[in-house]
Write an enzyme that holds these catalytic residues in place. Structure first.
Site, short mmCIF file in Angstrom:
data_model
loop_
_atom_site.label_atom_id
_atom_site.label_comp_id
_atom_site.label_asym_id
_atom_site.label_seq_id
_atom_site.Cartn_x
_atom_site.Cartn_y
_atom_site.Cartn_z
CB THR A 86 -0.91 0.01 1.25
OG1 THR A 86 -0.10 -0.25 2.41
CG2 THR A 86 -1.99 -1.04 1.17
CD GLU A 152 1.95 -9.23 11.02
OE1 GLU A 152 1.11 -10.12 10.86
OE2 GLU A 152 2.69 -9.18 12.03
CG PHE A 153 0.92 -5.00 15.28
CD1 PHE A 153 0.68 -3.62 15.25
CD2 PHE A 153 -0.17 -5.84 15.43
CE1 PHE A 153 -0.61 -3.12 15.38
CE2 PHE A 153 -1.46 -5.36 15.56
CZ PHE A 153 -1.69 -3.99 15.54
CD GLU A 156 11.04 -4.85 6.16
OE1 GLU A 156 12.19 -4.71 5.73
OE2 GLU A 156 10.04 -4.35 5.62
CE LYS A 209 0.96 -1.61 10.89
NZ LYS A 209 2.09 -2.28 11.53
CG PHE A 254 10.81 2.01 18.85
CD1 PHE A 254 11.09 0.68 19.11
CD2 PHE A 254 10.56 2.38 17.55
CE1 PHE A 254 11.13 -0.26 18.10
CE2 PHE A 254 10.59 1.46 16.52
CZ PHE A 254 10.88 0.12 16.80
CB CYS A 265 6.21 0.40 7.65
SG CYS A 265 6.01 -1.12 6.69
CE LYS A 268 3.33 1.22 3.39
NZ LYS A 268 2.28 1.05 4.40
CE LYS A 325 14.53 -3.48 12.00
NZ LYS A 325 13.24 -3.88 12.58
P1 NAD Z 1 5.90 -6.07 -0.32
O1 NAD Z 1 6.04 -5.06 -1.39
O2 NAD Z 1 7.12 -6.74 0.24
O3 NAD Z 1 4.95 -7.26 -0.82
C1 NAD Z 1 3.75 -7.06 -1.51
C2 NAD Z 1 3.60 -8.22 -2.51
O4 NAD Z 1 2.31 -8.14 -3.12
C3 NAD Z 1 4.62 -8.19 -3.63
O5 NAD Z 1 5.31 -9.44 -3.68
C4 NAD Z 1 3.77 -7.98 -4.89
O6 NAD Z 1 4.32 -8.62 -6.03
C5 NAD Z 1 2.45 -8.58 -4.47
N1 NAD Z 1 1.30 -8.12 -5.24
C6 NAD Z 1 0.92 -6.85 -5.53
N2 NAD Z 1 -0.22 -6.86 -6.26
C7 NAD Z 1 -0.57 -8.17 -6.43
C8 NAD Z 1 -1.64 -8.83 -7.09
N3 NAD Z 1 -2.60 -8.14 -7.73
N4 NAD Z 1 -1.67 -10.18 -7.06
C9 NAD Z 1 -0.72 -10.89 -6.43
N5 NAD Z 1 0.31 -10.31 -5.78
C10 NAD Z 1 0.39 -8.97 -5.78
O7 NAD Z 1 5.07 -5.39 0.84
P2 NAD Z 1 5.14 -5.69 2.42
O8 NAD Z 1 6.31 -5.02 3.01
O9 NAD Z 1 4.94 -7.14 2.63
O10 NAD Z 1 3.85 -4.89 2.92
C11 NAD Z 1 2.55 -5.34 2.61
C12 NAD Z 1 1.57 -4.57 3.47
O11 NAD Z 1 1.80 -4.90 4.85
C13 NAD Z 1 1.70 -3.05 3.39
O12 NAD Z 1 0.44 -2.48 3.54
C14 NAD Z 1 2.58 -2.71 4.58
O13 NAD Z 1 2.37 -1.40 5.05
C15 NAD Z 1 2.10 -3.72 5.60
N6 NAD Z 1 3.08 -4.06 6.63
C16 NAD Z 1 4.39 -4.25 6.29
C17 NAD Z 1 5.31 -4.63 7.27
C18 NAD Z 1 6.78 -4.80 6.96
O14 NAD Z 1 7.57 -4.91 7.88
N7 NAD Z 1 7.19 -4.83 5.71
C19 NAD Z 1 4.87 -4.83 8.59
C20 NAD Z 1 3.52 -4.65 8.90
C21 NAD Z 1 2.63 -4.27 7.90
C1 UGA Z 2 7.89 -0.97 11.97
C2 UGA Z 2 7.20 -1.29 13.31
O1 UGA Z 2 8.19 -1.40 14.33
C3 UGA Z 2 6.40 -2.60 13.21
O2 UGA Z 2 5.72 -2.84 14.43
C4 UGA Z 2 5.39 -2.46 12.08
O3 UGA Z 2 4.66 -3.66 11.91
C5 UGA Z 2 6.12 -2.13 10.80
O4 UGA Z 2 6.90 -0.91 10.96
C6 UGA Z 2 5.15 -1.89 9.69
O5 UGA Z 2 4.05 -1.46 9.90
O6 UGA Z 2 5.54 -2.17 8.57
P1 UGA Z 2 10.08 -1.84 10.74
O7 UGA Z 2 9.81 -0.74 9.77
O8 UGA Z 2 10.38 -3.19 10.21
O9 UGA Z 2 8.82 -2.01 11.72
O10 UGA Z 2 11.33 -1.45 11.63
P2 UGA Z 2 11.55 -0.70 13.02
O11 UGA Z 2 12.35 -1.56 13.89
O12 UGA Z 2 10.31 -0.14 13.57
O13 UGA Z 2 12.49 0.50 12.57
C7 UGA Z 2 12.01 1.53 11.71
C8 UGA Z 2 13.04 2.62 11.60
O14 UGA Z 2 13.14 3.33 12.82
C9 UGA Z 2 14.46 2.11 11.27
O15 UGA Z 2 15.05 2.96 10.32
C10 UGA Z 2 15.17 2.22 12.60
O16 UGA Z 2 16.56 2.41 12.46
C11 UGA Z 2 14.50 3.44 13.20
N1 UGA Z 2 14.58 3.50 14.67
C12 UGA Z 2 13.97 2.55 15.43
C13 UGA Z 2 15.26 4.53 15.29
O17 UGA Z 2 15.83 5.42 14.61
N2 UGA Z 2 15.30 4.58 16.65
C14 UGA Z 2 14.70 3.66 17.42
O18 UGA Z 2 14.77 3.79 18.66
C15 UGA Z 2 14.01 2.61 16.80
#
Ligand code: NAD
Ligand code: UGA
Length: 434
Positions: A86, A152-153, A156, A209, A254, A265, A268, A325
């Site tokens: 997204t 999802e929380f 990475e 979220k 944090f 994340c 955005k 990170k």
């Molecule tokens: P990502 O870009 O890694 O993965 C998304 C996947 O969806 C890609 O592999 C893409 O090819 C696939 N896709 C897109 N359109 C499609 C379609 N029409 N059919 C089939 N596959 C399709 O994204 P992500 O990091 O996994 O994030 C996904 C969502 O989860 C986002 O909304 C993000 O904000 C949220 N989220 C991400 C994290 C994180 O740590 N990355 C943590 C919590 C929540």
């Molecule tokens: C973050 C949230 O921690 C997750 O809970 C959430 O699910 C995810 O976003 C999401 O919605 O996608 P993530 O982006 O994987 O996870 O990584 P974080 O560990 O949160 O770090 C994010 C950024 O903040 C990194 O650049 C990190 O270096 C920075 N950071 C983190 C700081 O600068 N200081 C801190 O104390 C902690």
């Protein structure tokens, strides 16, 4: 249960693999052929500790399958998780075109067999209502389904542990039937995990979220604000923040100042939440301030480098850490990339090392000198810049690094070194807030 994951990225792949590990039959769908090819040969397309082993184990056991066939997958599944990306639109709001596209595709395969469609992607409040409208508009009139929100929380770098040992499970439902299905999905996890399960309304789940990510980003920007105050006033941000965090109501996590938060994340989600507040007619000033402080943290760091090194044109600068990170190869919105862009624009020559993120960075900056280890980066460098706190950097032999550098200066964007150790080893040291 038979579960479908649509979108096999960081969230989809981790969620699908862990749900298979918990005993479900999981089919993961993606439309990226390169990703699918890797997955079909048991290779994880992303670096995520522990994930590849679980993919291999569950694929071999026959309860984890990868495909591009969304239609049959939906027909054969009781629960369908939407896990697509997204991304932000240019004005900051969440671009929901992939969510809409998937909803339309799912609608084509719905029938009178009841199914639960789960929104796991991070989306603005009331998106599930739009997904439901889309499904109703394009599906057969006998289609039976509910749309729920299950944010999802995971983080990475610790995605597998976060999924198997979550802090909480949030399930946003508006009726008993979908609630029962979601509790069945999570039963194997609930049985072995002490994590609280919060059953809330769909809208509340969506806001939880965005609220959680905004709060975490607020803590980081607060830490960066304190760091700047400490530098100007002559105090030590680590001492100040540690003592602030000892208050149970605040907590120490944090609160690490640095070069700004990055990743796919926080940046955005914070801007999407700001747009949501605007749409709801609510003043988003707090969120704007978080963003401004974050941008300022990176700019301030670059200015510090420019001030010390004066003319950067032709100077060799070593970068340690490219990922946003540690423990990931993800470079989306990585502060290192913004810093490199500015230094390159000033004419600096960059040598760089990251344990996992160099291949991804090469696609953005093909012309940097990529090195096999931090010592090679140090050779001939006039300054060393730490952008990511990989554990291996903390154990570097500073004497050896000093002997290799042209001038021993460290800009430590993640406060991994002790300033007095660095000074004792003959370095001019610049941390954050110290
Ligand atoms: P990502 O870009 O890694 O993965 C998304 C996947 O969806 C890609 O592999 C893409 O090819 C696939 N896709 C897109 N359109 C499609 C379609 N029409 N059919 C089939 N596959 C399709 O994204 P992500 O990091 O996994 O994030 C996904 C969502 O989860 C986002 O909304 C993000 O904000 C949220 N989220 C991400 C994290 C994180 O740590 N990355 C943590 C919590 C929540
Ligand atoms: C973050 C949230 O921690 C997750 O809970 C959430 O699910 C995810 O976003 C999401 O919605 O996608 P993530 O982006 O994987 O996870 O990584 P974080 O560990 O949160 O770090 C994010 C950024 O903040 C990194 O650049 C990190 O270096 C920075 N950071 C983190 C700081 O600068 N200081 C801190 O104390 C902690």
């Amino acid at each position: 249960m038979k579960l479908a994951i649509i979108g096999t990225g960081y969230v989809g792949l981790t969620t699908g693999t862990c749900l298979a590990e918990l005993g479900h039959e999981v089919i993961c769908v993606d439309n990226d052929p390169v990703k699918l090819e890797k997955l079909k040969s048991n290779k994880s397309p992303i670096f995520e500790p522990g994930l590849e082993e679980l993919i291999a184990k569950n694929t071999a056991a026959g309860n984890l399958v990868f495909t591009d066939d969304i239609s049959n997958t939906v027909k054969n599944s009781e629960v369908i998780f939407i896990c697509v990306n997204t991304p932000p639109k240019p004005d900051g709001q969440a671009d929901l075109k992939y969510v809409e596209a998937v909803a339309r595709e799912i609608s084509q395969s719905l029938n009178s067999d009841y199914k639960v469609i789960v929104d796991k992607s991070t989306v603005p409040v009331r998106t599930a209502e739009k997904v439901k409208e889309t499904l109703l508009r394009y599906s057969d009139k006998n289609a039976k389904f509910d749309v729920v929100s299950n944010p999802e929380f995971l983080k990475e770098g610790t995605a597998v542990i976060d999924t198997l040992e979550p802090d909480r499970i949030v399930i946003g439902v508006d009726n008993e039937e979908s609630k029962a299905v979601m509790l069945k999905v999570y039963k194997p996890l609930i049985d072995k995990s002490p994590a609280p399960v919060k059953i809330v309304s769909v809208r509340s789940a969506e806001l939880i979220k965005h609220g959680a990510n905004t709060f975490l980003a607020t803590k980081i920007s607060f830490a960066n604000l304190i760091a700047e105050a400490c530098e100007v006033a002559g105090a030590d941000a680590l001492e100040v923040l540690e003592a602030i965090g000892l208050d149970d109501r605040i907590g120490s996590k944090f609160l690490n100042p640095g070069v700004g938060f990055g990743g796919s994340c926080f940046p955005k989600d914070i801007s999407a939440f700001k747009k949501t507040l605007e749409v709801l007619g609510i003043d988003p000033s707090l969120v704007s301030a978080i963003e401004l402080i974050n941008e300022h943290a990176t700019e301030r760091f670059v200015k510090k480098i420019e001030k010390q090194l004066w003319v950067l044109d032709g100077k060799t600068i070593g970068i340690l850490g490219l990922a946003f990170k540690p423990n990931t190869d993800d470079i989306r919105n990585a502060p290192a990339l913004k810093i490199i862009s500015k230094l390159v624009a000033d004419g600096a020559k960059i040598k760089a090392y990251d344990p996992e993120a160099m291949e991804n960075t090469k696609k953005v900056f093909p012309n940097l000198e990529y090195c096999p280890d931090p010592y090679e980066v140090s050779k001939g460098s006039e300054a060393l810049i730490v952008c990511t706190e990989w554990p291996e950097f903390k154990k570097l032999d500073l004497q050896q690094i000093k002997s290799l550098m042209k001038t021993p200066i460290i800009f430590d964007g993640r406060n991994i070194f002790n300033p007095s150790d660095a000074s004792k080893n003959g370095f001019k040291y610049f941390g954050i807030g110290r």
